[in-house]
Design a protein around this motif. Structure first.
Motif, PDB file in Angstrom:
ATOM      1  N   MET A   1     -41.920 -34.470 -45.735  1.00 55.68           N
ATOM      2  CA  MET A   1     -40.707 -34.932 -45.070  1.00 55.68           C
ATOM      3  C   MET A   1     -40.875 -36.390 -44.667  1.00 55.68           C
ATOM      4  SD  MET A   1     -39.811 -31.594 -42.718  1.00 55.68           S
ATOM      5  CE  MET A   1     -41.273 -31.776 -41.684  1.00 55.68           C
ATOM      6  N   ASP A   2     -40.068 -37.252 -45.232  1.00 56.18           N
ATOM      7  CA  ASP A   2     -40.099 -38.682 -44.943  1.00 56.18           C
ATOM      8  C   ASP A   2     -38.781 -39.116 -44.325  1.00 56.18           C
ATOM      9  OD1 ASP A   2     -41.702 -38.960 -48.123  1.00 56.18           O
ATOM     10  OD2 ASP A   2     -42.680 -39.010 -46.159  1.00 56.18           O
ATOM     11  N   SER A   3     -38.793 -40.287 -43.715  1.00 57.50           N
ATOM     12  CA  SER A   3     -37.575 -40.839 -43.089  1.00 57.50           C
ATOM     13  C   SER A   3     -36.917 -39.800 -42.180  1.00 57.50           C
ATOM     14  CB  SER A   3     -36.590 -41.297 -44.171  1.00 57.50           C
ATOM     15  OG  SER A   3     -37.173 -42.270 -45.006  1.00 57.50           O
ATOM     16  N   LEU A   4     -37.724 -39.174 -41.355  1.00 58.80           N
ATOM     17  CA  LEU A   4     -37.212 -38.108 -40.497  1.00 58.80           C
ATOM     18  C   LEU A   4     -36.208 -38.631 -39.491  1.00 58.80           C
ATOM     19  CD1 LEU A   4     -40.523 -36.128 -40.073  1.00 58.80           C
ATOM     20  CD2 LEU A   4     -38.356 -35.137 -40.830  1.00 58.80           C
ATOM     21  N   LYS A   5     -35.225 -37.780 -39.201  1.00 59.77           N
ATOM     22  CA  LYS A   5     -34.165 -38.103 -38.265  1.00 59.77           C
ATOM     23  C   LYS A   5     -34.182 -37.101 -37.121  1.00 59.77           C
ATOM     24  CE  LYS A   5     -31.186 -39.510 -42.132  1.00 59.77           C
ATOM     25  NZ  LYS A   5     -29.876 -39.272 -42.799  1.00 59.77           N
ATOM     26  N   PRO A   6     -33.657 -37.482 -35.962  1.00 60.62           N
ATOM     27  CA  PRO A   6     -33.618 -36.518 -34.842  1.00 60.62           C
ATOM     28  C   PRO A   6     -32.917 -35.209 -35.216  1.00 60.62           C
ATOM     29  CG  PRO A   6     -33.170 -38.720 -34.031  1.00 60.62           C
ATOM     30  CD  PRO A   6     -33.226 -38.825 -35.537  1.00 60.62           C
ATOM     31  N   GLU A   7     -31.940 -35.280 -36.095  1.00 56.61           N
ATOM     32  CA  GLU A   7     -31.230 -34.052 -36.487  1.00 56.61           C
ATOM     33  C   GLU A   7     -32.064 -33.138 -37.378  1.00 56.61           C
ATOM     34  OE1 GLU A   7     -30.135 -37.199 -36.747  1.00 56.61           O
ATOM     35  OE2 GLU A   7     -28.958 -37.495 -38.590  1.00 56.61           O
TER      36      GLU A   7
ATOM     37  N   VAL B   1     -38.338 -34.500 -33.804  1.00 58.08           N
ATOM     38  CA  VAL B   1     -38.208 -35.908 -34.171  1.00 58.08           C
ATOM     39  C   VAL B   1     -37.525 -36.625 -33.015  1.00 58.08           C
ATOM     40  CG1 VAL B   1     -37.350 -37.543 -35.875  1.00 58.08           C
ATOM     41  CG2 VAL B   1     -37.964 -35.214 -36.575  1.00 58.08           C
ATOM     42  N   SER B   2     -38.244 -37.573 -32.432  1.00 55.61           N
ATOM     43  CA  SER B   2     -37.700 -38.317 -31.300  1.00 55.61           C
ATOM     44  C   SER B   2     -37.003 -39.589 -31.780  1.00 55.61           C
ATOM     45  CB  SER B   2     -38.820 -38.669 -30.334  1.00 55.61           C
ATOM     46  OG  SER B   2     -39.760 -39.517 -30.953  1.00 55.61           O
ATOM     47  N   SER B   3     -35.982 -39.966 -31.053  1.00 55.41           N
ATOM     48  CA  SER B   3     -35.207 -41.161 -31.435  1.00 55.41           C
ATOM     49  C   SER B   3     -35.779 -42.427 -30.819  1.00 55.41           C
ATOM     50  CB  SER B   3     -33.756 -40.987 -30.995  1.00 55.41           C
ATOM     51  OG  SER B   3     -33.694 -40.757 -29.611  1.00 55.41           O
TER      52      SER B   3
END
Length: 121
Positions: free
Chosen positions: A82-88, A119-121
């Motif tokens: 998993m790359d470029s992870l987003k908070p969602e 995933v924290s923002s």
């Protein structure tokens, strides 16, 4: 008895990467499809990515280009990079496999215990 054991979850900042692993063990005769699902708080479990025994992958609309599923049939293991992870993307991620075990010789669905990805923002 067949088991799926996941590893690799954790806390990461937005834009970061994680790699999940899931190893199947037990009286394995054949493993067909494997995959990853996730469930966020208050939401239904959804498919993230699946892969056939021949290596054909399918992805949810929200993750292609960011997530990569792969498997090592010799190790009975499926991975999710998993790359470029987003908070969602925050959710509990569950491993799935359709396995035919010795004895019953009947394909059944198996699930791992789940691993938390935050995933924290």
């Amino acid at each position: 008895q067949v088991q799926l054991v996941e590893s690799g979850g954790g806390l990461v900042q937005a834009g970061g990467s994680l790699r999940l692993s899931c190893a199947a063990s037990g009286r394995l005769f054949r493993i067909d499809a494997m995959g990853w699902y996730r469930q966020a708080p208050g939401k239904q479990r959804e498919s993230v990515a699946t892969i056939t025994s021949d290596g054909i992958a399918n992805y949810a609309d929200s993750v292609p280009g960011r997530f990569t599923i792969s498997r090592d049939n010799a190790k009975s293991t499926v991975y999710l990079q998993m790359d470029s992870l987003k908070p969602e993307d925050t959710a509990v991620y569950y491993c799935y496999a359709k396995i035919t075990a010795w004895g019953p010789f009947r394909p059944s669905d198996y699930w791992g215990q789940g691993t938390q990805v935050m995933v924290s923002s």
